[in-house]
Design a protein around this motif. Structure first.
Motif: not given
Length: 291
Positions: A134-141, A152-153, A184-186
């Protein structure tokens, strides 16, 4: 070639140290060389008979110098032994330990099986990228605090080299199926503008635009995920094992792992080294004046 130059340099240092420690031996060697050169000139002028005599004299000189050198070595053997140890031990330790990864919790048999599995995957079916988290994985605090650059990658697999895709997907498959670690690809492709921005901000890189393999689709960054969260803390035993396993498998798949770099350790990063070097050279030729 590098090993040859190291060996020659080491031999030169040993010879210099010997001459400094045993000046009498150096004088004997210099005298012997002088006599050898003089005898060579005499042999050239006097003909065949004198040549034989000169050779005999040279042989005696060599034996005399050898006996003197052996005597000097015998008298100073303790000092010479310590000097040789000081010269030999540091480079041997560096060569033995450099880029050696100790994978705690993974046996050599496990890694051998992993190598076989990766080879079979690369020879077999074409691997398909897994569904993204889920996109939220990359935008956590936590991500915004620890790795804000990945918010923003670019994470599009199709912007990466097909060969790199298959190698990394094989690594992901082995880590998941054999070790239960989900990767996971970051970040994948990175534009030159983004590369320059990251460098100016001092984030994640010290390479400028077109100096990173990301610009050519020949590098990507990955992270292990546990309980729905990306893991970064190398002080955590599980996370450290996951990254070092990732690096070991990357090397087995013919990739360069950033965790093996000597300056800036980049545990998330893998790249296709030779292909990237060729791409950078082509770019420099393209940008060269007069083209």
């Amino acid at each position: 070639m590098i090993v040859l130059w190291l060996a020659l340099g080491f031999a030169a240092v040993c010879a210099l140290l010997w001459l400094l420690m045993f000046p009498e031996s150096g004088e004997r060697v210099a005298a012997w060389m002088g006599r050898l050169l003089r005898r060579g000139g005499d042999r050239a002028r006097r003909g065949g008979r004198r040549v034989a005599g000169g050779v005999g004299g040279t042989g005696r000189s060599v034996r005399a110098v050898g006996a003197g050198a052996l005597g000097a070595l015998s008298r100073h053997r303790l000092v010479l032994g310590v000097a040789i140890a000081l010269l030999c031990v540091p480079p041997l330790l560096i060569l033995a330990l450099r880029q050696r990864v100790v994978l705690e919790g993974f046996s050599s048999q496990d890694l051998s099986q992993s190598r076989t599995a990766i080879a079979e995957l690369l020879r077999g079916e074409r691997l398909v990228p897994p569904p993204p988290p889920p996109p939220a994985v990359f935008t956590t605090a936590e991500v915004r605090r620890v790795k804000p650059e990945i918010v923003t990658a670019d994470r599009k697999w199709d912007r990466l080299s097909p060969d790199l895709q298959q190698r990394v997907l094989a690594i992901y498959r082995v880590m998941r199926d054999q070790y239960g670690i989900e990767m996971v690809l970051v970040e994948g492709y990175r534009s030159p503008e983004r590369q320059a921005e990251l460098m100016r901000g001092g984030r994640a890189t010290n390479a400028g635009a077109w100096s990173s393999c990301h610009q050519y689709g020949l590098a990507l960054d990955s992270a292990p995920m546990r309980r729905g969260k990306l893991q970064w803390d190398m002080g955590d035993a599980w996370t450290r094992r996951a990254y070092f396993l990732y690096g070991e498998l990357a090397v087995q798949a013919g990739l360069v792992w950033g965790g093996n770099w000597r300056s800036l350790k980049d545990y998330v990063h893998v790249e296709m080294g030779e292909e990237c070097t060729r791409a950078k050279r082509a770019r420099r030729r393209q940008d060269a004046p007069g083209r």
